[in-house]
Scaffold this motif. Sequence first.
Motif, PDB file in Angstrom:
ATOM      1  N   GLN A   1       0.824  -1.208   0.000  1.00 16.58           N
ATOM      2  CA  GLN A   1       0.000   0.000   0.000  1.00 16.58           C
ATOM      3  C   GLN A   1       0.854   1.252   0.000  1.00 16.58           C
ATOM      4  O   GLN A   1       0.553   2.244  -0.679  1.00 16.58           O
ATOM      5  N   GLY A   2       1.987   1.201   0.783  1.00 19.19           N
ATOM      6  CA  GLY A   2       2.888   2.359   0.767  1.00 19.19           C
ATOM      7  C   GLY A   2       3.490   2.586  -0.603  1.00 19.19           C
ATOM      8  O   GLY A   2       3.531   3.718  -1.120  1.00 19.19           O
ATOM      9  N   TYR A   3       3.939   1.449  -1.225  1.00 23.16           N
ATOM     10  CA  TYR A   3       4.476   1.575  -2.581  1.00 23.16           C
ATOM     11  C   TYR A   3       3.406   2.076  -3.549  1.00 23.16           C
ATOM     12  O   TYR A   3       3.673   2.929  -4.422  1.00 23.16           O
ATOM     13  N   ALA A   4       2.199   1.518  -3.402  1.00 22.49           N
ATOM     14  CA  ALA A   4       1.112   1.937  -4.302  1.00 22.49           C
ATOM     15  C   ALA A   4       0.787   3.412  -4.100  1.00 22.49           C
ATOM     16  O   ALA A   4       0.558   4.156  -5.069  1.00 22.49           O
ATOM     17  N   LYS A   5       0.761   3.861  -2.834  1.00 24.33           N
ATOM     18  CA  LYS A   5       0.480   5.276  -2.565  1.00 24.33           C
ATOM     19  C   LYS A   5       1.568   6.165  -3.167  1.00 24.33           C
ATOM     20  O   LYS A   5       1.283   7.198  -3.772  1.00 24.33           O
ATOM     21  N   GLU A   6       2.848   5.729  -2.981  1.00 29.42           N
ATOM     22  CA  GLU A   6       3.936   6.522  -3.561  1.00 29.42           C
ATOM     23  C   GLU A   6       3.844   6.542  -5.091  1.00 29.42           C
ATOM     24  O   GLU A   6       4.035   7.601  -5.721  1.00 29.42           O
ATOM     25  N   GLU A   7       3.537   5.369  -5.662  1.00 22.19           N
ATOM     26  CA  GLU A   7       3.417   5.320  -7.128  1.00 22.19           C
ATOM     27  C   GLU A   7       2.254   6.173  -7.614  1.00 22.19           C
ATOM     28  O   GLU A   7       2.352   6.899  -8.610  1.00 22.19           O
ATOM     29  N   VAL A   8       1.125   6.086  -6.909  1.00 24.63           N
ATOM     30  CA  VAL A   8      -0.047   6.907  -7.289  1.00 24.63           C
ATOM     31  C   VAL A   8       0.280   8.388  -7.154  1.00 24.63           C
ATOM     32  O   VAL A   8      -0.086   9.213  -8.011  1.00 24.63           O
ATOM     33  N   LYS A   9       0.997   8.727  -6.061  1.00 23.82           N
ATOM     34  CA  LYS A   9       1.375  10.131  -5.875  1.00 23.82           C
ATOM     35  C   LYS A   9       2.297  10.586  -7.001  1.00 23.82           C
ATOM     36  O   LYS A   9       2.133  11.683  -7.563  1.00 23.82           O
ATOM     37  N   ARG A  10       3.271   9.717  -7.340  1.00 23.83           N
ATOM     38  CA  ARG A  10       4.188  10.072  -8.439  1.00 23.83           C
ATOM     39  C   ARG A  10       3.441  10.199  -9.759  1.00 23.83           C
ATOM     40  O   ARG A  10       3.677  11.134 -10.549  1.00 23.83           O
ATOM     41  N   LEU A  11       2.527   9.246 -10.000  1.00 24.24           N
ATOM     42  CA  LEU A  11       1.752   9.295 -11.243  1.00 24.24           C
ATOM     43  C   LEU A  11       0.852  10.523 -11.287  1.00 24.24           C
ATOM     44  O   LEU A  11       0.667  11.127 -12.346  1.00 24.24           O
ATOM     45  N   ARG A  12       0.262  10.864 -10.148  1.00 21.67           N
ATOM     46  CA  ARG A  12      -0.577  12.070 -10.123  1.00 21.67           C
ATOM     47  C   ARG A  12       0.245  13.314 -10.409  1.00 21.67           C
ATOM     48  O   ARG A  12      -0.183  14.205 -11.153  1.00 21.67           O
ATOM     49  N   THR A  13       1.458  13.363  -9.798  1.00 23.73           N
ATOM     50  CA  THR A  13       2.334  14.519 -10.077  1.00 23.73           C
ATOM     51  C   THR A  13       2.724  14.571 -11.544  1.00 23.73           C
ATOM     52  O   THR A  13       2.673  15.626 -12.193  1.00 23.73           O
ATOM     53  N   GLN A  14       3.090  13.394 -12.081  1.00 23.38           N
ATOM     54  CA  GLN A  14       3.461  13.347 -13.507  1.00 23.38           C
ATOM     55  C   GLN A  14       2.269  13.688 -14.383  1.00 23.38           C
ATOM     56  O   GLN A  14       2.411  14.378 -15.400  1.00 23.38           O
TER      57      GLN A  14
END
Length: 436
Positions: free
Chosen positions: A181-194
């Motif tokens: 979930q932490g990885y997914a949250k970080e990935e989602v956050k990165r994807l949202r920023t991108q």
Amino acid sequence: MEGQIKKMQDELAEIRRKYEDAIKGREQDRARIDSLLVQLSNIEAEINLLKRRIGQLEDEVKRIKQENQRMLSELQRARTDLDQETLNRIDYQNQVQTLLEEIDFLRRVHDNEIKELQTLASRDTTPENREFFKNELSSAIRDIREEYDQVNNVHRNDMESWYRLKVQEIQTQSARQSMEQGYAKEEVKRLRTQLADLRGKLADLESRNSLLEKQIQELNYQLEDDQRSYEAALNDRDSQIRKMREECQALMVELQMLLDTKQTLDAEIAIYRKMLEGEENRAGLKQLVEQVVKTHAISQETDTETMRVVKGETASRQSFQRSAKGNVSIHEASPDGKYIVLQNTHRAKDEAIGEWKLKRRIDGKREIVYTVPRDFVLRAGKTLKIFARNQGVASPPDQLVYDAEDSFGSGNNVQTILFNKEGEERATHIQRQSTA
């Protein structure tokens, strides 16, 4: 006459200068149009590049959305697994509680049995029996207690080991799911920023694209205006050039007439000079008169490979002049507009005049255009008579009918011009009706 000829030559030089200036202006306009076309092609190439980049960014956004959707589905599946494990944990806790209650129940049953045995033992008053039952009861209680302790220890060890195993599994799964979930949250956050960056870039590119489209539209409007002005200037120059050519042809005709008149006058002056010198030989005088007559009767048609000019005058006070470049000429044009005759003056060479245009202007106002049928060939030495509608019968290849007009038109000043497929002027026929 020499003064008039010199004046005409000066006018002809001035006309040639104007014609060369018109040609130079046309070349400059063509160069400007070429530069504008090159600029337009560069802008279109840049627009295509931007569209391609926008397409790539849209594909990247689509891929990121799909990856985000996959992450969300995995997160949902992890949540479902966590809920299932929680349910299993509750179920196992319930089973443990049931077993503990069962153990408690067995303990109470055993206690009741012990109490009953103690009651039975207390009823016997004999010391031996009492001691015997007491020993038996103690051994039985000891055996039961050992058995109970053994069973209880086994059940307890099994339950504790099973509980520790399940708790460890749940903790491991929970830690793994928390990490995922932490990885997914970080990935989602990165994807949202991108995605936000890409959206900003896309908005900038869309604004730039709209600006470029507006510039292209303005350039297209400007190009259309330039083309219209260029076409109008070309039409004006073509009309001026055509007018200059007509004036040149008229001047050439007048010059030819003046030369013919000059030759006639020179011949008459020579005759008169001979007569004044006392020529008495009638035969010689007759020969001179015949020579003058032959000079005066020279054909008024001058044929060359590139230019022919023919002039004449009808009995009804209508004058005409015609010219031709090449073998095909306008042999005759009916004054009332019923027909036009084309002629191939070459004796052995056929002429392909398919898609040639025959334009007839009446008093500079009305214009009638006829196009020769495709792949039409005018045989050597033959003529082609083109009738207006209802003025004759079609009989190819000698006679054709123009179905679009009832008449080719008539007037005081009628110009009939023959153009080839490339738009070059090949023959003219000019009719003028005198006002006297």
